[in-house]
Design an enzyme around this catalytic site. Structure first.
Site, PDB file in Angstrom:
ATOM      1  N   ASP A  25      -0.866  -2.263  12.494  1.00 31.07           N
ATOM      2  CA  ASP A  25      -1.972  -1.325  12.236  1.00 31.07           C
ATOM      3  C   ASP A  25      -3.273  -2.118  12.329  1.00 31.07           C
ATOM      4  OD1 ASP A  25      -3.869   0.409  11.188  1.00 31.07           O
ATOM      5  OD2 ASP A  25      -3.013   0.511   9.196  1.00 31.07           O
TER       6      ASP A  25
ATOM      7  N   ASP B  45       4.288   0.176   4.094  1.00 29.71           N
ATOM      8  CA  ASP B  45       3.051  -0.329   4.691  1.00 29.71           C
ATOM      9  C   ASP B  45       2.547  -1.402   3.739  1.00 29.71           C
ATOM     10  OD1 ASP B  45       0.697  -0.975   5.856  1.00 29.71           O
ATOM     11  OD2 ASP B  45      -0.201   1.027   5.796  1.00 29.71           O
TER      12      ASP B  45
ATOM     13  N   LYS C  31      -4.327   5.338  15.488  1.00 26.68           N
ATOM     14  CA  LYS C  31      -5.333   6.040  14.698  1.00 26.68           C
ATOM     15  C   LYS C  31      -6.544   6.277  15.601  1.00 26.68           C
ATOM     16  CE  LYS C  31      -4.419   3.938  10.127  1.00 26.68           C
ATOM     17  NZ  LYS C  31      -4.696   2.722   9.316  1.00 26.68           N
TER      18      LYS C  31
ATOM     19  N   LYS D 279       2.522   9.711  10.723  1.00 29.41           N
ATOM     20  CA  LYS D 279       2.327   9.194   9.366  1.00 29.41           C
ATOM     21  C   LYS D 279       1.002   9.774   8.853  1.00 29.41           C
ATOM     22  CE  LYS D 279       1.676   4.729   7.003  1.00 29.41           C
ATOM     23  NZ  LYS D 279       0.417   3.946   7.049  1.00 29.41           N
TER      24      LYS D 279
ATOM     25  N   ARG E 189      -5.840   8.777   8.444  1.00 24.60           N
ATOM     26  CA  ARG E 189      -6.509   7.768   7.631  1.00 24.60           C
ATOM     27  C   ARG E 189      -6.395   8.181   6.165  1.00 24.60           C
ATOM     28  NH1 ARG E 189      -8.888   3.677  10.747  1.00 24.60           N
ATOM     29  NH2 ARG E 189      -8.465   2.632   8.775  1.00 24.60           N
ATOM     30  N   SER E 190      -6.786   7.262   5.283  1.00 23.43           N
ATOM     31  CA  SER E 190      -6.746   7.621   3.855  1.00 23.43           C
ATOM     32  C   SER E 190      -7.867   8.600   3.515  1.00 23.43           C
ATOM     33  CB  SER E 190      -6.827   6.360   2.997  1.00 23.43           C
ATOM     34  OG  SER E 190      -7.920   5.565   3.388  1.00 23.43           O
TER      35      SER E 190
ATOM     36  N   GLU F 271       5.099  -1.951   8.159  1.00 22.58           N
ATOM     37  CA  GLU F 271       3.769  -1.970   8.794  1.00 22.58           C
ATOM     38  C   GLU F 271       2.937  -3.108   8.206  1.00 22.58           C
ATOM     39  OE1 GLU F 271       1.993   1.894   8.693  1.00 22.58           O
ATOM     40  OE2 GLU F 271      -0.046   1.092   8.724  1.00 22.58           O
TER      41      GLU F 271
ATOM     42  N   GLN G  18       0.793  -1.230   0.000  1.00 24.88           N
ATOM     43  CA  GLN G  18       0.000   0.000   0.000  1.00 24.88           C
ATOM     44  C   GLN G  18       0.832   1.290   0.000  1.00 24.88           C
ATOM     45  OE1 GLN G  18      -3.713   0.090   2.470  1.00 24.88           O
ATOM     46  NE2 GLN G  18      -2.578   1.629   3.615  1.00 24.88           N
TER      47      GLN G  18
ATOM     48  N   GLU H 198      -3.720   9.120  -0.718  1.00 24.96           N
ATOM     49  CA  GLU H 198      -2.938   9.849   0.287  1.00 24.96           C
ATOM     50  C   GLU H 198      -1.899  10.753  -0.351  1.00 24.96           C
ATOM     51  OE1 GLU H 198      -1.425   7.195   3.254  1.00 24.96           O
ATOM     52  OE2 GLU H 198      -3.419   6.805   4.037  1.00 24.96           O
TER      53      GLU H 198
HETATM   54  P1  PGA Z   1      -6.516   3.468   5.733  1.00 23.29           P
HETATM   55  O1  PGA Z   1      -4.969   3.427   5.373  1.00 23.29           O
HETATM   56  O2  PGA Z   1      -6.802   4.742   6.398  1.00 23.29           O
HETATM   57  O3  PGA Z   1      -7.180   3.302   4.395  1.00 23.29           O
HETATM   58  O4  PGA Z   1      -6.738   2.290   6.649  1.00 23.29           O
HETATM   59  C1  PGA Z   1      -3.950   3.896   6.211  1.00 23.29           C
HETATM   60  C2  PGA Z   1      -3.061   2.778   6.657  1.00 23.29           C
HETATM   61  O5  PGA Z   1      -3.277   1.606   6.330  1.00 23.29           O
HETATM   62  O6  PGA Z   1      -2.120   3.013   7.412  1.00 23.29           O
HETATM   63 ZN    ZN Z   2      -1.601   0.628   7.482  1.00 25.96          ZN
END
Ligand code: PGA
Ligand code: ZN
Length: 448
Positions: free
Chosen positions: A333, A262, A358, A409, A387-388, A306, A182, A225
């Site tokens: 995560d 990640d 988060k 991050k 978050r994304s 991650e 990702q 992102e």
């Molecule tokens: P997400 O991605 O907010 O889509 O979960 C961020 C991450 O995986 O760190």
């Molecule tokens: Zn993540």
């Protein structure tokens, strides 16, 4: 005591144009504090529940009017008159009112909006910048959440500027599955201040963009992102391109700028195998993924990984930690979902050595503090994360500084929902002081 006089929520929209919850709280005699709730795409199965309306006639079922209604009625009735500065009592009242394990009745989005807005309202009432209010909460939390080990590290102590971990190339669910992993990130471990770190990052990001164009890759457009989303022929190519960009900027990979990944592997795990699409339909088991990551850590200056393995693969995580735990930060995560209980299990099993923080995975400020503190008490690195799906809300930048988490991050350095946090950190640096930066020194325990 700043007494809550009014609580008001509305439906607003995040960086993907998806509905989300905004909450305003006003205390007697002061201006309202406001917060907006973020939202993930590659969410973990064990996250607190984001309540969506499910009405197919509005935003494909993604409306949040039920969550908004819960804030404006039930929550407002229960919390009006409470002390906005007593975060612990506010958050406990929210959890008790909801009454479920995963905040599914009122919605974690309703609850988090109120929890964050209460902090903003209290800061307004005390006429303090948010980071200072958070720092006061964090320092006094020691009484309830326990002390940190005395001065073994600067993490968790006095406010410090965080080391940014920044997305350069996006893949997975954030960029149409062009790559399996990702995020391909950089950590400017050799920079001596936050603003110098940011300068390096921005220079490397632009150089990488030119490099991708020069090499003729399709898809130099950015993902959710703000990272580039090129169509590459393999996952490892992304690492090599980022390293090439670092070198092209005259920086030394590893010493100046290290690499982070990640993997977000829960999202290509089918229950028995990790299925990599970028290199054909390759099927790997946990051991194969660990071998692959070990090979990468040996070949490239990777300092952080991650979700290298899936959210249920505890045994795999234990093996990953045995093999790589002294050479890289291994962040959970989806594995920990900012949940104290899941982190406790990780500590017991020696799975991972770092936790992503988060706020919306757990749903209140106080519970976020609990998980952060537990991590620090046990020598785990916490990484405060966006978050994304984000917004103009900068709360987590203030939170990262106040708790001295050490790392942040928040995606790439394109798109304003990201820059609002990076820019807020520039403002905070002026207040906290340039000296208050640990940078890459936080990784001194790792073998290089
Ligand atoms: P997400 O991605 O907010 O889509 O979960 C961020 C991450 O995986 O760190
Ligand atoms: Zn993540």
């Amino acid at each position: 005591m700043p007494k809550i006089e009014q609580i008001h929520a509305r439906e607003v929209f995040d960086s993907r144009g998806k509905p989300t919850v905004e909450v305003e709280i006003r205390c007697a005699g002061s201006r309202a504090g406001r917060a907006i709730v973020p939202s993930g795409a590659s969410t973990g199965r064990f996250e607190a529940c984001e309540l969506r309306d499910g009405d197919p006639n509005r935003f494909g079922g993604n409306g949040v009017l039920r969550a908004v209604g819960h804030v404006n009625h039930e929550i407002a009735a229960a919390l009006t008159g409470m002390d906005a500065a007593d975060q612990q009592s506010i958050d406990r009242a929210l959890c008790d009112l909801d009454g479920t394990e995963n905040k599914s009745r009122l919605g974690a989005n309703a609850i988090l909006g109120v929890s964050l807005a209460a902090a903003h309202a209290a800061a307004e009432a005390k006429q303090l910048p948010l980071w200072k209010h958070f720092a006061q909460l964090w320092q006094t939390a020691a009484a309830d959440l326990g002390q940190l080990p005395q001065q073994t590290s600067a993490l968790g102590q006095q406010p410090i500027m965080p080391l940014p971990m920044v997305n350069m190339i996006s893949g997975g669910l954030h960029a149409g599955r062009n790559l399996d992993f990702q995020d391909y990130l950089i950590l400017p471990v050799g920079a001596t201040s936050y603003h110098e770190a940011l300068e390096w990052i921005i220079t490397i990001y632009h150089r990488l963009g030119r490099l991708l164009t020069e090499k003729g890759y399709e898809g130099v457009l950015v993902g959710d992102e703000g990272g580039y989303g090129p169509k590459l022929t393999s996952n490892v190519q992304a690492v090599e391109l980022v390293i090439e960009a670092i070198e092209a900027c005259g920086r030394k990979p590893g010493t100046d700028v290290a690499i982070g990944l990640d993997v977000a592997s829960s999202h290509f795990y089918d229950g028995t195998h990790y299925r990599l699409a970028a290199t054909g339909d390759e099927r790997l088991n946990s051991g194969d993924v660990i071998d692959l990551l070990e090979k990468w850590v040996s070949a490239y200056p990777i300092v952080s990984i991650e979700d290298g393995l899936a959210e249920d693969d505890w045994e795999g995580w234990q093996e990953l930690t045995r093999r790589l735990g002294d050479r890289a930060q291994l962040i959970g995560d989806d594995l920990f979902v900012t949940n104290r209980r899941r982190l406790e299990k990780g500590l017991e099993l020696a799975a991972g050595n770092s936790v992503l923080i988060k706020v919306n995975q757990i749903g209140t400020v106080w519970e976020t503090f609990e998980t952060l503190r537990l991590a620090l008490q046990n020598g785990f690195w916490p990484v405060v994360s966006a978050r994304s799906g984000e917004t103009e809300d900068h709360t987590i930048a203030d939170l990262a500084v106040a708790t001295a988490a050490g790392q942040i991050k928040i995606g790439s350095i394109a798109r304003s929902e990201r820059l609002v946090k990076y820019n807020q950190l520039l403002r905070l640096e002026e207040q906290v002081g340039h000296d208050a930066y640990q940078g890459g020194r936080i990784f001194s325990a790792l073998k290089s």
